[in-house]
Design a protein around this motif. Structure first.
Motif, PDB file in Angstrom:
ATOM      1  N   VAL A 178       0.852  -1.191   0.000  1.00  0.00           N
ATOM      2  CA  VAL A 178       0.000   0.000   0.000  1.00  0.00           C
ATOM      3  C   VAL A 178       0.887   1.239   0.000  1.00  0.00           C
ATOM      4  CG1 VAL A 178      -1.928  -1.120   1.157  1.00  0.00           C
ATOM      5  CG2 VAL A 178      -0.157   0.010   2.510  1.00  0.00           C
ATOM      6  N   GLU A 180      -0.280   4.211   1.426  1.00  0.00           N
ATOM      7  CA  GLU A 180      -0.630   5.054   2.578  1.00  0.00           C
ATOM      8  C   GLU A 180      -1.472   4.253   3.557  1.00  0.00           C
ATOM      9  OE1 GLU A 180      -4.603   7.341   1.018  1.00  0.00           O
ATOM     10  OE2 GLU A 180      -2.657   8.175   0.410  1.00  0.00           O
ATOM     11  N   ARG A 181      -1.606   4.802   4.761  1.00  0.00           N
ATOM     12  CA  ARG A 181      -2.385   4.134   5.810  1.00  0.00           C
ATOM     13  C   ARG A 181      -3.826   4.624   5.727  1.00  0.00           C
ATOM     14  NH1 ARG A 181      -2.616   5.321  11.666  1.00  0.00           N
ATOM     15  NH2 ARG A 181      -1.171   7.017  11.197  1.00  0.00           N
ATOM     16  N   PHE A 182      -4.705   3.740   5.356  1.00  0.00           N
ATOM     17  CA  PHE A 182      -6.107   4.100   5.154  1.00  0.00           C
ATOM     18  C   PHE A 182      -6.764   4.486   6.486  1.00  0.00           C
ATOM     19  CE2 PHE A 182      -5.232   0.894   1.787  1.00  0.00           C
ATOM     20  CZ  PHE A 182      -5.268   1.776   0.714  1.00  0.00           C
ATOM     21  N   LYS A 189      -0.777   9.898   6.887  1.00  0.00           N
ATOM     22  CA  LYS A 189      -1.107   8.799   5.979  1.00  0.00           C
ATOM     23  C   LYS A 189       0.104   7.968   5.577  1.00  0.00           C
ATOM     24  CE  LYS A 189      -5.397  10.438   3.821  1.00  0.00           C
ATOM     25  NZ  LYS A 189      -6.175   9.231   4.176  1.00  0.00           N
TER      26      LYS A 189
END
Length: 211
Positions: A178, A180-182, A189
């Motif tokens: 991924v 970014e951090r959702f 992020k």
């Protein structure tokens, strides 16, 4: 090499053009060494941790009072990280502004800057002294075998062969698939402040990690 921050451990800040012994490490049985741009950590056979360099302002893991002479000149020679005495340290690693030590029992201690969540403590607060990485303390079956610090991220290998990573996700360095951090705030992020298993390696017999 260069020695502007006392990183050669010679008691001064003069550069050296030839190999020079760090006198204060003679006879104490150093078994591991880790360096970054201007700091050095070492672990001895007796599981003690030493640090030097960083101009006295780096992530030393040593408590320094405002008028403590250590910050003024003692950083130029190896000093024991007293907070880790008795913890059975076996290895050390250092990033741009944070550090970590792994113990014989599989525990991890971290300290330093934490703006990208690189300490793995689920927050972004700086820790000037060694602090146990509590994420792995919640499961008695997870013991850390190897711990490595990158510039502003970390990864570790457990005794079960699982790889975890945390910190700054830029350029895919965490291996999580991924960007970014959702669900995180916009300014956070790109930061993963807690260890996250690298599932893409779950089927591989991993024996070593590096950042």
């Amino acid at each position: 090499g260069t020695n502007y921050a006392g990183q050669l451990g010679q008691g001064d800040t003069e550069p050296r053009s030839v190999f020079t012994a760090v006198q204060k490490t003679r006879g104490i049985g150093v078994v591991r060494v880790a360096t970054n741009a201007d700091m050095v950590y070492a672990v001895t056979a007796d599981h003690e941790v030493l640090v030097w360099g960083g101009s006295g302002a780096g992530s030393t893991g040593i408590h320094v009072d405002a008028d403590d002479e250590w910050a003024k000149e003692m950083y130029m020679e190896p000093q024991f990280v007293t907070e880790l005495q008795g913890e059975e340290a076996t290895s050390c690693s250092v990033g741009a502004s944070h550090a970590a030590v792994c113990t014989s029992g599989g525990d991890v201690f971290v300290w330093g800057h934490n703006l990208a969540g690189q300490l793995g403590l689920t927050d972004f607060q700086k820790r000037p002294l060694p602090t146990i990485l509590t994420y792995f303390e919640t499961d008695d079956d997870i013991r850390v075998r190897q711990m490595e610090c990158g510039e502003n991220h970390c990864c570790c290998l457990t005794t079960a062969g699982a790889v975890y990573s945390w910190g700054h996700v830029d350029s895919g360095r965490l291996g999580l698939g991924v960007k970014e951090r959702f669900g995180a705030r916009a300014e956070e992020k790109l930061y993963f402040p807690a260890p996250t298993v690298v599932s893409g390696l779950s089927a591989e017999p991993i024996i070593e990690v590096s950042c």
